[in-house]
Design an enzyme around this catalytic site. Structure first.
Site, PDB file in Angstrom:
ATOM      1  N   ASN A   7       0.854  -1.199   0.000  1.00 25.01           N
ATOM      2  CA  ASN A   7       0.000   0.000   0.000  1.00 25.01           C
ATOM      3  C   ASN A   7       0.879   1.234   0.000  1.00 25.01           C
ATOM      4  O   ASN A   7       2.001   1.199   0.504  1.00 25.01           O
ATOM      5  CB  ASN A   7      -0.872  -0.007   1.264  1.00 25.01           C
ATOM      6  CG  ASN A   7      -1.777   1.213   1.362  1.00 25.01           C
ATOM      7  OD1 ASN A   7      -2.418   1.592   0.376  1.00 25.01           O
ATOM      8  ND2 ASN A   7      -1.831   1.829   2.530  1.00 25.01           N
TER       9      ASN A   7
ATOM     10  N   HIS B 144       0.748   5.161   1.430  1.00 26.35           N
ATOM     11  CA  HIS B 144       0.001   6.001   2.374  1.00 26.35           C
ATOM     12  C   HIS B 144       0.649   7.388   2.396  1.00 26.35           C
ATOM     13  O   HIS B 144       1.882   7.498   2.457  1.00 26.35           O
ATOM     14  CB  HIS B 144       0.036   5.371   3.773  1.00 26.35           C
ATOM     15  CG  HIS B 144      -0.707   6.194   4.766  1.00 26.35           C
ATOM     16  ND1 HIS B 144      -2.091   6.210   4.843  1.00 26.35           N
ATOM     17  CD2 HIS B 144      -0.278   7.086   5.697  1.00 26.35           C
ATOM     18  CE1 HIS B 144      -2.468   7.050   5.789  1.00 26.35           C
ATOM     19  NE2 HIS B 144      -1.381   7.593   6.323  1.00 26.35           N
TER      20      HIS B 144
ATOM     21  N   SER C 168       4.677   6.789   2.466  1.00 19.35           N
ATOM     22  CA  SER C 168       5.280   5.500   2.806  1.00 19.35           C
ATOM     23  C   SER C 168       4.670   4.411   1.939  1.00 19.35           C
ATOM     24  O   SER C 168       3.459   4.410   1.700  1.00 19.35           O
ATOM     25  CB  SER C 168       4.973   5.132   4.271  1.00 19.35           C
ATOM     26  OG  SER C 168       5.340   6.171   5.161  1.00 19.35           O
TER      27      SER C 168
ATOM     28  N   ASP D 192      -2.909   0.823   7.944  1.00 17.02           N
ATOM     29  CA  ASP D 192      -1.685   1.627   7.814  1.00 17.02           C
ATOM     30  C   ASP D 192      -0.569   1.148   8.749  1.00 17.02           C
ATOM     31  O   ASP D 192       0.321   1.920   9.112  1.00 17.02           O
ATOM     32  CB  ASP D 192      -1.982   3.127   8.006  1.00 17.02           C
ATOM     33  CG  ASP D 192      -2.967   3.636   6.975  1.00 17.02           C
ATOM     34  OD1 ASP D 192      -2.967   3.111   5.851  1.00 17.02           O
ATOM     35  OD2 ASP D 192      -3.745   4.551   7.292  1.00 17.02           O
TER      36      ASP D 192
HETATM   37  C1  GAR Z   1      -2.605   8.980  -2.699  1.00 19.10           C
HETATM   38  O1  GAR Z   1      -2.120  10.166  -2.129  1.00 19.10           O
HETATM   39  C2  GAR Z   1      -2.469   7.818  -1.746  1.00 19.10           C
HETATM   40  O2  GAR Z   1      -1.325   7.899  -0.943  1.00 19.10           O
HETATM   41  C3  GAR Z   1      -3.715   7.981  -0.918  1.00 19.10           C
HETATM   42  O3  GAR Z   1      -4.719   8.327  -1.836  1.00 19.10           O
HETATM   43  C4  GAR Z   1      -4.120   9.055  -2.906  1.00 19.10           C
HETATM   44  C5  GAR Z   1      -4.558   8.429  -4.202  1.00 19.10           C
HETATM   45  O4  GAR Z   1      -4.200   9.228  -5.291  1.00 19.10           O
HETATM   46  N1  GAR Z   1      -4.024   6.781  -0.214  1.00 19.10           N
HETATM   47  C6  GAR Z   1      -4.629   6.757   0.958  1.00 19.10           C
HETATM   48  O5  GAR Z   1      -4.984   7.758   1.545  1.00 19.10           O
HETATM   49  C7  GAR Z   1      -4.861   5.371   1.514  1.00 19.10           C
HETATM   50  N2  GAR Z   1      -5.301   5.435   2.857  1.00 19.10           N
HETATM   51  P1  GAR Z   1      -4.223   8.636  -6.763  1.00 19.10           P
HETATM   52  O6  GAR Z   1      -5.593   8.015  -6.966  1.00 19.10           O
HETATM   53  O7  GAR Z   1      -4.026   9.827  -7.651  1.00 19.10           O
HETATM   54  O8  GAR Z   1      -3.113   7.643  -6.880  1.00 19.10           O
END
Ligand code: GAR
Length: 207
Positions: free
Chosen positions: A108, A110, A137, A146
């Site tokens: 994942n 985060h 991360s 997480d």
């Molecule tokens: C990213 O910033 C990722 O780290 C976060 O969602 C966004 C997705 O962006 N993930 C989380 O918050 C998971 N808990 P994207 O759809 O443009 O890749």
């Protein structure tokens, strides 16, 4: 041997795009299936444009039955002979059964320097906490949200005029560099060479 990776998304898919671009540029993995729990996620359009098999499995069709939703996810991942699953902005919590089924092959990204700021609204919380460094991360997924062993992290400065939006944009630019490198490291056990970048510091955790 290139690892066969399935990517789970819920939204824009900028991280998915970075993984697909890396795969096309010779990273040691192929994106063989993209699944969104949201049918209107822009990431599905990105997947189609890149020629990656894309599929929506709408979690709302399963009501509260998370096991049935995950059974559909699993069936699609198995049909595509997926070996590794990469969560890229996938905003559903996975059950212990799913996590155990993919244990060691489920990662994942985060948007914080874990273990700081697990959960949501990480950029606003980082600003409120007054930290000078923030980031993202990539980690192995375990049952706790997480939590799980860190594979790599990217750190960026918090600047005086930052809002949650400007900080999020800086972290996202770092994510797009970190995720392909960390996934390559996870699937091969060999850390790829990383070029320097003026805005972020990326480190992959040595075993
Ligand atoms: C990213 O910033 C990722 O780290 C976060 O969602 C966004 C997705 O962006 N993930 C989380 O918050 C998971 N808990 P994207 O759809 O443009 O890749």
């Amino acid at each position: 041997m290139r690892a066969r990776v399935g990517v789970l998304i819920s939204g824009s898919g900028s991280n998915l795009q970075a993984l697909m671009d890396a795969a096309a540029a010779g990273a040691p993995f192929d994106i063989v299936q993209v699944i969104s729990n949201k049918p209107d996620a822009y990431g599905l359009t990105r997947a189609e444009a890149a020629g990656a098999p894309a599929l929506a499995i709408d979690h709302r069709a399963f009501g509260q039955d998370r096991k049935a939703f995950e059974a559909e996810l699993n069936a699609a991942l198995r049909r595509a002979d997926v070996e590794w699953v990469a969560l890229a902005g996938f905003m559903r919590v996975l059950t212990r059964d799913f996590v155990e089924a993919w244990s060691g092959r489920l990662v994942n990204i985060h948007p914080s320097l874990l273990p700081l700021f697990a959960g949501l609204h990480t950029h606003a919380r980082a600003l409120a906490a007054g930290v000078a460094v923030h980031g993202c991360s990539v980690h192995h997924v375990v049952e706790g949200v997480d939590e799980g062993p860190i594979i790599g992290q990217a750190a960026v400065p918090v600047l005086p005029d930052d809002t949650a939006a400007t900080l999020a944009a800086r972290v996202n630019r770092a994510e797009l560099r970190l995720y392909p490198a960390a996934l390559a490291y996870a699937v091969t056990g060999v850390a790829p060479a990383l070029t320097q970048d003026a805005e972020s510091l990326i480190a992959l955790r040595q075993p």
